[in-house]
Scaffold this motif. Structure first.
Motif, PDB file in Angstrom:
ATOM      1  N   LEU A 166      -8.732 -36.101 -22.364  1.00 54.34           N
ATOM      2  CA  LEU A 166     -10.268 -36.660 -22.559  1.00 54.34           C
ATOM      3  C   LEU A 166     -10.562 -37.384 -21.158  1.00 54.34           C
ATOM      4  CD1 LEU A 166     -10.097 -38.233 -25.997  1.00 54.34           C
ATOM      5  CD2 LEU A 166     -11.186 -36.021 -25.485  1.00 54.34           C
ATOM      6  N   CYS A 218      -6.717 -28.085 -23.094  1.00 52.25           N
ATOM      7  CA  CYS A 218      -8.157 -28.243 -23.402  1.00 52.25           C
ATOM      8  C   CYS A 218      -8.635 -29.617 -22.595  1.00 52.25           C
ATOM      9  CB  CYS A 218      -8.151 -28.321 -24.767  1.00 52.25           C
ATOM     10  SG  CYS A 218     -10.474 -28.195 -24.994  1.00 52.25           S
ATOM     11  N   VAL A 241     -11.805 -32.184 -22.247  1.00 54.32           N
ATOM     12  CA  VAL A 241     -13.083 -32.746 -22.804  1.00 54.32           C
ATOM     13  C   VAL A 241     -13.666 -33.841 -21.706  1.00 54.32           C
ATOM     14  CG1 VAL A 241     -14.479 -33.908 -24.483  1.00 54.32           C
ATOM     15  CG2 VAL A 241     -12.824 -32.040 -25.379  1.00 54.32           C
ATOM     16  N   ARG A 298     -16.924 -36.340 -21.155  1.00 51.82           N
ATOM     17  CA  ARG A 298     -17.943 -37.052 -21.987  1.00 51.82           C
ATOM     18  C   ARG A 298     -18.257 -38.357 -21.220  1.00 51.82           C
ATOM     19  NH1 ARG A 298     -13.757 -39.566 -26.699  1.00 51.82           N
ATOM     20  NH2 ARG A 298     -12.494 -40.804 -25.020  1.00 51.82           N
ATOM     21  N   ILE A 318     -14.749 -28.368 -22.522  1.00 52.49           N
ATOM     22  CA  ILE A 318     -15.582 -28.886 -23.061  1.00 52.49           C
ATOM     23  C   ILE A 318     -16.647 -29.975 -22.508  1.00 52.49           C
ATOM     24  CG2 ILE A 318     -16.580 -29.499 -25.472  1.00 52.49           C
ATOM     25  CD1 ILE A 318     -13.867 -28.465 -26.543  1.00 52.49           C
ATOM     26  N   ALA A 376     -19.048 -32.732 -23.695  1.00 51.87           N
ATOM     27  CA  ALA A 376     -19.572 -33.349 -25.009  1.00 51.87           C
ATOM     28  C   ALA A 376     -20.715 -34.321 -24.590  1.00 51.87           C
ATOM     29  CB  ALA A 376     -18.418 -34.128 -25.717  1.00 51.87           C
ATOM     30  N   GLY A 379     -18.819 -26.809 -17.820  1.00 52.60           N
ATOM     31  CA  GLY A 379     -17.998 -26.683 -18.952  1.00 52.60           C
ATOM     32  C   GLY A 379     -18.010 -25.162 -19.506  1.00 52.60           C
ATOM     33  N   VAL A 399     -16.034 -32.893 -32.042  1.00 57.01           N
ATOM     34  CA  VAL A 399     -15.755 -32.573 -30.722  1.00 57.01           C
ATOM     35  C   VAL A 399     -13.970 -32.485 -30.766  1.00 57.01           C
ATOM     36  CG1 VAL A 399     -15.506 -33.214 -28.096  1.00 57.01           C
ATOM     37  CG2 VAL A 399     -17.555 -33.509 -29.607  1.00 57.01           C
ATOM     38  N   ALA A 428     -12.157 -29.151 -30.226  1.00 59.47           N
ATOM     39  CA  ALA A 428     -10.937 -28.908 -29.234  1.00 59.47           C
ATOM     40  C   ALA A 428      -9.687 -28.387 -29.984  1.00 59.47           C
ATOM     41  CB  ALA A 428     -10.680 -30.065 -28.375  1.00 59.47           C
TER      42      ALA A 428
END
Length: 248
Positions: free
Chosen positions: A16, A52, A54, A56, A97, A99, A115, A188, A192
């Motif tokens: 993250l 993965c 993310v 944000r 990703i 978000a 992304g 989210v 993921a």
């Protein structure tokens, strides 16, 4: 360097990355790119252990965009460097990703477009406002936005500087999903985790094949896939054995 402008938290193979200027609505400046690059460089390593990523924003929004106050104050610009950091993010071997909740304007939209997947909350607001400020893009807007939403819709977004909701972003194909604000974070993470259930070998292979064939005529792309497939991953046998055990 100043305080961490991009935070990182790893959870069971998920990284993250959080833009961390909440008092400035996560407005993007050169320092944010320096912090983001450090994380991207670590994630590029073959032994990163991450499947993965993310991206944000902290606080009220993903990001209000490039910090106009820094530009007007004469912030040193290195658009080539900043564009390369975004490209490195887009080319990570992991699924990436973005978000998006709250604002996602202009430079922030260019960052989100790096992304592979964009997930939006109902509160999300997307816009390309370069034309509002007599600016032209240097972080990929004219290339990535049309490839995601089509040339007609991209021109509409660019020429009008109109703002679009999370639901509208979903309808035009800019976002892959749109979730209620109250459930956004858990949705989210759940999305993921669906990716993390699958082989990182395959995900990385998909990304390399799609990147290499972008813009090719279909017949050339098909030939490239056949001759450049990476074949079988190191985790194939284990995955098939687990499937067979469940069936048994």
């Amino acid at each position: 360097m100043p305080e961490d402008l991009v935070l990182r938290e790893d959870i069971d193979g998920l990284a993250l990355l959080t833009l961390n200027r909440p008092d400035k609505l996560n407005s993007i400046n050169h320092a944010i790119f320096e912090h983001l690059e450090r994380h991207v460089a670590d994630l590029e390593r073959a032994d990163s252990g991450i499947g993965c990523v993310v991206l944000r924003g902290a606080g009220r929004c993903f990001s209000a965009g490039h910090d106009l106050s820094d530009i007007s104050a004469g912030e040193a610009q290195d658009f080539g460097y900043e564009s390369k950091v975004i490209e490195r993010l887009a080319c990570l071997p992991q699924a990436v990703i973005a978000a998006v909740h709250g604002h996602c304007y202009t430079g922030a939209l260019e960052l989100a477009l790096a992304g592979d997947i964009i997930l939006a909350s109902h509160s999300a607001r997307f816009a390309d406002t370069h034309a509002k400020w007599a600016l032209t893009p240097v972080w990929g807007m004219t290339q990535r936005l049309p490839r995601r939403v089509g040339f007609a819709k991209a021109r509409e977004m660019m020429f009008t500087a109109k703002t679009y909701s999370g639901a509208e972003a979903l309808a035009m194909g800019l976002a892959n999903a749109c979730y209620d604000d109250d459930l956004f974070e858990q949705e989210v993470i759940a999305f993921a985790r669906q990716i993390l259930e699958n082989s990182p070998f395959s995900v990385a292979g998909y990304k390399r094949l799609m990147e290499a064939t972008d813009g090719m005529p279909v017949r050339f792309g098909l030939a490239h896939e056949v001759h450049n497939t990476e074949g079988v991953g190191p985790d194939m046998a284990e995955r098939i054995a687990r499937f067979a055990q469940r069936k048994g």
